[in-house]
Scaffold this active site. Structure first.
Site, mmCIF file in Angstrom:
data_model
loop_
_atom_site.group_PDB
_atom_site.id
_atom_site.type_symbol
_atom_site.label_atom_id
_atom_site.label_comp_id
_atom_site.label_asym_id
_atom_site.label_seq_id
_atom_site.Cartn_x
_atom_site.Cartn_y
_atom_site.Cartn_z
ATOM 1 N N LYS A 1 20.692 -6.585 -71.579
ATOM 2 C CA LYS A 1 19.797 -5.431 -71.371
ATOM 3 C C LYS A 1 19.457 -5.272 -69.892
ATOM 4 O O LYS A 1 19.217 -6.263 -69.197
ATOM 5 C CB LYS A 1 18.504 -5.638 -72.167
ATOM 6 C CG LYS A 1 17.450 -4.558 -71.929
ATOM 7 C CD LYS A 1 16.332 -4.633 -72.959
ATOM 8 C CE LYS A 1 15.118 -5.368 -72.452
ATOM 9 N NZ LYS A 1 14.000 -5.359 -73.408
ATOM 10 N N ASP B 1 18.357 -8.789 -75.912
ATOM 11 C CA ASP B 1 18.298 -9.189 -74.501
ATOM 12 C C ASP B 1 18.083 -10.698 -74.394
ATOM 13 O O ASP B 1 17.828 -11.363 -75.400
ATOM 14 C CB ASP B 1 17.171 -8.439 -73.769
ATOM 15 C CG ASP B 1 15.820 -8.623 -74.435
ATOM 16 O OD1 ASP B 1 15.632 -9.623 -75.157
ATOM 17 O OD2 ASP B 1 14.944 -7.764 -74.258
ATOM 18 N N ASP C 1 13.880 -8.785 -82.604
ATOM 19 C CA ASP C 1 13.090 -8.856 -81.371
ATOM 20 C C ASP C 1 11.644 -9.167 -81.741
ATOM 21 O O ASP C 1 11.231 -8.980 -82.892
ATOM 22 C CB ASP C 1 13.178 -7.518 -80.624
ATOM 23 C CG ASP C 1 13.021 -7.709 -79.118
ATOM 24 O OD1 ASP C 1 12.666 -8.813 -78.678
ATOM 25 O OD2 ASP C 1 13.245 -6.730 -78.384
ATOM 26 N N ASP D 1 -22.249 9.167 -77.847
ATOM 27 C CA ASP D 1 -21.884 9.041 -76.429
ATOM 28 C C ASP D 1 -20.679 8.124 -76.212
ATOM 29 O O ASP D 1 -20.322 7.817 -75.075
ATOM 30 C CB ASP D 1 -23.070 8.527 -75.610
ATOM 31 C CG ASP D 1 -23.565 7.169 -76.084
ATOM 32 O OD1 ASP D 1 -22.921 6.574 -76.969
ATOM 33 O OD2 ASP D 1 -24.599 6.686 -75.570
ATOM 34 N N GLY D 2 -20.063 7.659 -77.312
ATOM 35 C CA GLY D 2 -18.854 6.842 -77.190
ATOM 36 C C GLY D 2 -19.123 5.348 -77.161
ATOM 37 O O GLY D 2 -18.188 4.553 -77.177
ATOM 38 N N GLU D 3 -20.412 4.952 -77.097
ATOM 39 C CA GLU D 3 -20.704 3.512 -77.112
ATOM 40 C C GLU D 3 -20.547 2.967 -78.526
ATOM 41 O O GLU D 3 -20.520 3.729 -79.495
ATOM 42 C CB GLU D 3 -22.132 3.266 -76.593
ATOM 43 C CG GLU D 3 -22.250 3.588 -75.107
ATOM 44 C CD GLU D 3 -23.635 3.293 -74.546
ATOM 45 O OE1 GLU D 3 -24.493 2.762 -75.274
ATOM 46 O OE2 GLU D 3 -23.854 3.618 -73.360
ATOM 47 N N ARG E 1 16.525 -3.113 -67.885
ATOM 48 C CA ARG E 1 15.385 -2.192 -67.992
ATOM 49 C C ARG E 1 15.053 -1.690 -66.602
ATOM 50 O O ARG E 1 14.751 -2.466 -65.710
ATOM 51 C CB ARG E 1 14.178 -2.899 -68.619
ATOM 52 C CG ARG E 1 13.025 -1.940 -68.921
ATOM 53 C CD ARG E 1 11.785 -2.678 -69.382
ATOM 54 N NE ARG E 1 11.794 -3.025 -70.795
ATOM 55 C CZ ARG E 1 11.472 -2.199 -71.781
ATOM 56 N NH1 ARG E 1 11.158 -0.945 -71.526
ATOM 57 N NH2 ARG E 1 11.481 -2.615 -73.023
ATOM 58 N N ARG F 1 2.605 -9.499 -71.612
ATOM 59 C CA ARG F 1 3.773 -9.105 -70.819
ATOM 60 C C ARG F 1 3.467 -8.968 -69.322
ATOM 61 O O ARG F 1 4.352 -9.009 -68.501
ATOM 62 C CB ARG F 1 4.372 -7.819 -71.390
ATOM 63 C CG ARG F 1 4.996 -8.107 -72.766
ATOM 64 C CD ARG F 1 5.918 -7.020 -73.226
ATOM 65 N NE ARG F 1 5.198 -5.847 -73.664
ATOM 66 C CZ ARG F 1 5.792 -4.744 -74.097
ATOM 67 N NH1 ARG F 1 7.105 -4.670 -74.123
ATOM 68 N NH2 ARG F 1 5.085 -3.719 -74.491
ATOM 69 N N GLN F 2 2.178 -8.801 -68.993
ATOM 70 C CA GLN F 2 1.805 -8.710 -67.560
ATOM 71 C C GLN F 2 1.556 -10.120 -67.055
ATOM 72 O O GLN F 2 0.420 -10.509 -66.797
ATOM 73 C CB GLN F 2 0.509 -7.875 -67.396
ATOM 74 C CG GLN F 2 0.432 -6.642 -68.262
ATOM 75 C CD GLN F 2 1.509 -5.636 -67.907
ATOM 76 O OE1 GLN F 2 1.811 -5.441 -66.739
ATOM 77 N NE2 GLN F 2 2.104 -5.010 -68.915
HETATM 78 C C1 R5P Z 1 11.022 -7.840 -74.029
HETATM 79 O O1 R5P Z 1 10.288 -8.062 -73.115
HETATM 80 C C2 R5P Z 1 10.574 -7.868 -75.446
HETATM 81 O O2 R5P Z 1 11.135 -8.969 -76.109
HETATM 82 C C3 R5P Z 1 10.967 -6.592 -76.168
HETATM 83 O O3 R5P Z 1 12.367 -6.437 -76.060
HETATM 84 C C4 R5P Z 1 10.293 -5.427 -75.577
HETATM 85 O O4 R5P Z 1 8.933 -5.678 -75.492
HETATM 86 C C5 R5P Z 1 10.546 -4.178 -76.398
HETATM 87 O O5 R5P Z 1 9.901 -3.125 -75.774
HETATM 88 P P1 R5P Z 1 10.344 -1.620 -76.014
HETATM 89 O O6 R5P Z 1 10.302 -1.354 -77.493
HETATM 90 O O7 R5P Z 1 9.321 -0.819 -75.251
HETATM 91 O O8 R5P Z 1 11.716 -1.460 -75.440
#
Ligand code: R5P
Length: 297
Positions: free
Chosen positions: A191, A168, A218, A36-38, A193, A94-95
């Protein structure tokens, strides 16, 4: 008493390395899905009166979190003296603010969940952008190890005449440290985005280093859009094919292949998330950190 190191599924290699290097015992768990996915979780080693170290990298965190919480709670239930977590990649950083009205600040919520389950945490280069340290959201001791010296050594051993490039402004913190360690010049690209997969990177003035091998550095490679846009911009500026060096190989489906096809000469990552691009091992750093925690306790 000797620590018991337990690997959540997929973390066996890292856990064996950590227990070998720290002289701890490698324990066993059995995790499976019911029809059942549990989740069914079973601890096969006795944690009574022992410090338990759970090893679980937290990419694709939603599916990993429940087994991890069950592991921590079960270890405590069976008498573990303490429960710590080695999470080479720590998700949801990131959030870090409410970007849209009504949006969950998941970095803080995730931190509350982990802080409620663990006594301590060790991770590698968490993505701290608007937070200054993990202590802003984690209420347990959270230690950070840095992969920069390992990335610098990798560059020294593998790239002739490098120039280290951060794609960036956010990456400047890693890129500058890595460049210092590699004894290489550094430059930061620009950069913009506009969406998850809509990224533009521009190269300010490549004149001073155009003949050198560009090494893009990065912390996270996720959709790969940042690296792909940087590779293309560098090629358009007349630079040699860049090497892409990342700490966390998050890689959304197809991203690694697309990055290789975009004109990168090589894509290399640390093994915080196991991936074919791994060529830098953080296991030694993590083991050192766990050893120092045990000495302190
Ligand atoms: C920026 O926020 C981070 O350092 C990375 O540049 C970013 O997470 C890379 O994400 P993606 O590969 O989706 O461009």
């Amino acid at each position: 008493m000797t620590s018991l190191v337990l690997a959540l599924p997929g973390n066996e290699e890292a856990a064996v390395e950590i227990s070998r290097r720290t002289g701890s015992e490698s324990g066993r768990v059995a995790v499976r899905r019911f029809p059942d996915g549990e989740t069914s979780f079973r601890l096969l080693s006795d944690p009574r009166d022992r410090p338990v170290v759970l090893v679980c990298t937290l990419d694709r965190p939603d599916e990993k979190m429940l087994p991890l919480l069950f592991a921590a709670a079960t270890a405590r239930d069976l008498g573990a003296r303490s429960v710590g977590l080695v999470a080479p990649y720590l998700a949801y950083l990131r959030q870090d603010r409410r970007f849209q009205p009504g949006e969950a600040v998941t970095s803080a919520l995730f931190a509350q969940l982990l802080s409620g389950a663990m006594d301590w945490l060790v991770t590698v280069d968490p993505h701290l952008h608007r937070y200054h340290g993990l202590e802003e959201i984690y209420s347990i001791p959270a230690w950070v190890v840095h992969a920069a010296p390992l990335l610098s050594s990798w560059i020294k051993a593998n790239v002739r005449e490098p120039v280290v490039l951060g794609p960036d402004a956010e990456s400047a913190q890693w890129a500058e440290e890595v460049a210092r360690g590699a004894g290489a010049p550094v430059a930061i690209l620009e950069k913009t985005r506009r969406g998850d997969r809509d990224v533009e990177v521009s190269v300010p003035d490549s004149g001073p280093w155009r003949e050198r091998t560009p090494v893009l550095v990065d912390d996270i490679i996720s959709t790969g859009r940042t690296m792909i846009a940087a590779v293309r911009a560098l090629r358009l500026a007349g630079c040699p094919p860049p090497v892409c060096l990342g700490v966390h190989a998050v890689f959304a489906p197809g991203a690694h292949e697309e990055l290789l096809e975009s004109g990168a000469s090589r894509v290399v990552t640390a093994n915080t998330i196991r991936h074919p691009s791994n060529d830098v091992s953080v296991d030694g750093l993590l083991a050192q950190e766990v050893t120092s925690l045990e000495v302190d306790s």
